[in-house]
Design a protein around this motif. Structure first.
Motif, PDB file in Angstrom:
ATOM      1  N   HIS A  76      29.691  50.594  16.951  1.00 23.35           N
ATOM      2  CA  HIS A  76      29.337  49.290  16.394  1.00 23.35           C
ATOM      3  C   HIS A  76      27.850  48.994  16.628  1.00 23.35           C
ATOM      4  O   HIS A  76      27.392  48.995  17.772  1.00 23.35           O
ATOM      5  CB  HIS A  76      30.169  48.184  17.048  1.00 23.35           C
ATOM      6  N   GLU A  90      24.425  46.351  15.626  1.00 24.42           N
ATOM      7  CA  GLU A  90      23.961  45.082  15.074  1.00 24.42           C
ATOM      8  C   GLU A  90      22.434  45.044  15.079  1.00 24.42           C
ATOM      9  O   GLU A  90      21.783  45.667  15.926  1.00 24.42           O
ATOM     10  CB  GLU A  90      24.495  43.898  15.892  1.00 24.42           C
ATOM     11  N   GLN A 114      25.287  43.696  10.417  1.00 20.41           N
ATOM     12  CA  GLN A 114      26.201  44.499  11.231  1.00 20.41           C
ATOM     13  C   GLN A 114      26.515  45.816  10.530  1.00 20.41           C
ATOM     14  O   GLN A 114      26.658  45.846   9.304  1.00 20.41           O
ATOM     15  CB  GLN A 114      27.520  43.762  11.461  1.00 20.41           C
ATOM     16  N   LYS A 162      25.951  34.321  13.804  1.00 22.11           N
ATOM     17  CA  LYS A 162      26.705  34.883  14.917  1.00 22.11           C
ATOM     18  C   LYS A 162      25.780  35.311  16.057  1.00 22.11           C
ATOM     19  O   LYS A 162      24.749  35.941  15.819  1.00 22.11           O
ATOM     20  CB  LYS A 162      27.512  36.096  14.436  1.00 22.11           C
ATOM     21  N   LEU A 216      36.542  45.633  17.939  1.00 20.85           N
ATOM     22  CA  LEU A 216      36.030  44.987  16.735  1.00 20.85           C
ATOM     23  C   LEU A 216      36.090  43.465  16.821  1.00 20.85           C
ATOM     24  O   LEU A 216      35.277  42.758  16.211  1.00 20.85           O
ATOM     25  CB  LEU A 216      36.816  45.478  15.516  1.00 20.85           C
ATOM     26  N   GLU A 217      37.042  42.960  17.616  1.00 19.72           N
ATOM     27  CA  GLU A 217      37.188  41.505  17.726  1.00 19.72           C
ATOM     28  C   GLU A 217      35.942  40.846  18.314  1.00 19.72           C
ATOM     29  O   GLU A 217      35.659  39.672  18.029  1.00 19.72           O
ATOM     30  CB  GLU A 217      38.419  41.155  18.568  1.00 19.72           C
ATOM     31  N   TYR A 255      33.058  41.417  17.503  1.00 21.38           N
ATOM     32  CA  TYR A 255      32.057  41.372  16.438  1.00 21.38           C
ATOM     33  C   TYR A 255      32.496  40.521  15.246  1.00 21.38           C
ATOM     34  O   TYR A 255      31.652  40.098  14.455  1.00 21.38           O
ATOM     35  CB  TYR A 255      31.755  42.783  15.945  1.00 21.38           C
ATOM     36  N   THR A 256      33.811  40.285  15.121  1.00 18.10           N
ATOM     37  CA  THR A 256      34.305  39.635  13.909  1.00 18.10           C
ATOM     38  C   THR A 256      35.098  38.355  14.132  1.00 18.10           C
ATOM     39  O   THR A 256      35.108  37.487  13.256  1.00 18.10           O
ATOM     40  CB  THR A 256      35.184  40.605  13.111  1.00 18.10           C
ATOM     41  N   SER A 257      35.761  38.216  15.262  1.00 22.02           N
ATOM     42  CA  SER A 257      36.602  37.025  15.452  1.00 22.02           C
ATOM     43  C   SER A 257      36.351  36.332  16.787  1.00 22.02           C
ATOM     44  O   SER A 257      36.192  35.107  16.847  1.00 22.02           O
ATOM     45  CB  SER A 257      38.086  37.401  15.327  1.00 22.02           C
ATOM     46  N   THR A 299      33.927  35.480  18.621  1.00 20.31           N
ATOM     47  CA  THR A 299      32.461  35.407  18.574  1.00 20.31           C
ATOM     48  C   THR A 299      31.967  33.974  18.785  1.00 20.31           C
ATOM     49  O   THR A 299      32.754  33.024  18.766  1.00 20.31           O
ATOM     50  CB  THR A 299      31.932  35.932  17.229  1.00 20.31           C
TER      51      THR A 299
END
Length: 230
Positions: A98, A100, A116, A186, A211-212, A214-216, A218
Motif C-alpha cells: 500500500h 500513498e 493512493q 484523508k 486495507l481498512e 486506508y479506506t474505512s 481513517t
C-alpha cells in the motif's frame, strides 16, 4: 583519495540496490537528484533514504528521514496540475503493498493524502495473476482547490506486502501556486512505526490485508495555506 572514492561508489551502489526511492520530486538529502538545493548547515547527504523508517514496531528514523527541510524548495507546482512522481528503476519492491502520496502545510506534522496506490504498488496488477514489477511512476492531478504556499512537504509512504513489517517514507520540499484557503482529505496512514501505530501483518497473498487503515478506518484532516503566486 582512492579509498574514499571507492567507499562513495559502494554507497551509491548499495542505495541503488536497496528499496524503493523517489527520484522526482527530489527527496531530502538525496545523493541522486539531477538538481537539488544546498544542504542545510551541519547536514550531509543520506545514502540510505530507501531504508525503512520503521520496522517490526521499532522507530528507525523520524518521519521524512530528516526533520530539517531543504532551505529552498526544489519544485514549484500549481494547484490542479498533473503531477508524475518517479522512482528509481532498481530496488526491492517486496511484492507490492500500500502506497500513498500526501502533502503537509505545517512542516510535516499533518499530512493529507493526494493519491493512493493500494495493494499492488509498483506492480501493474496482482502478482498472483501475472502482474509484473514494472511500475516506476504514478501520474495524478493535484486538487484544484489545494491552497498555495511557498513551502510544503510532499511525502511518499509505503507498507510492503512481503517481508519484515516495515514502513517506508521519503519527503520533498515543494511550493504550491494557488489561492489562500484550505483543503480537507484523508489523513496519511502510518503503520508498523512503533507504539501507538497499527501493525499491518504480512499479506501472505491476501492483498486486502490492512486495507481498512486506508479506506474505512481513517481520519479526515484539513490543511491551510496562505496563498502563493510564485
Amino acid at each position: 583519495m582512492l579509498f574514499k572514492t571507492t567507499l562513495s561508489l559502494l554507497a551509491l551502489a548499495t542505495a541503488a540496490l536497496g528499496h524503493m526511492q523517489i527520484s522526482y520530486p527530489c527527496p531530502r538529502y538525496s545523493p541522486h537528484c539531477a538538481t537539488r538545493p544546498t544542504l542545510p548547515p551541519g547536514e550531509s547527504i543520506d545514502y540510505n533514504l530507501s531504508s525503512p523508517i520503521g520496522s517490526n514496531g521499532t522507530i528507525l528514523a523520524p518521519i521524512c528521514h530528516h526533520n530539517t527541510p531543504w532551505p529552498q524548495v526544489n519544485e514549484v507546482w500549481t494547484a490542479g496540475q498533473s503531477l508524475t512522481v518517479k522512482f528509481y528503476p532498481s530496488g526491492t519492491t517486496h511484492s507490492g503493498g500500500h502506497c500513498e502520496f500526501s502533502i503537509s502545510y505545517d512542516g510535516g506534522n499533518t499530512f493529507v493524502v493526494l493519491n493512493q496506490q493500494l495493494k499492488y504498488c509498483f506492480f501493474d496488477g496482482p502478482p498472483s495473476q501475472g502482474g509484473t514489477d514494472s511500475v516506476r511512476s504514478y501520474t495524478f492531478n493535484l486538487p484544484a482547490n489545494l491552497p498555495g504556499t511557498d513551502h510544503a512537504v510532499f511525502a511518499f509512504t509505503w507498507v510492503n506486502a512481503v517481508g519484515n513489517r516495515e514502513f517506508y517514507n521519503q519527503c520533498a520540499d515543494v511550493a504550491i501556486k494557488g489561492s489562500a484557503g484550505s483543503y480537507t482529505g484523508k489523513k496519511v496512514t502510518i503503520a508498523n512505526y512503533g507504539p501507538g501505530y497499527p501493525v499491518i501483518p504480512e499479506f501472505l497473498g491476501n492483498y486486502n490485508t490492512g486495507l481498512e487503515y486506508y479506506t474505512s478506518n481513517t481520519t479526515s484532516v484539513t490543511v491551510t495555506g496562505p496563498g502563493y503566486s510564485g
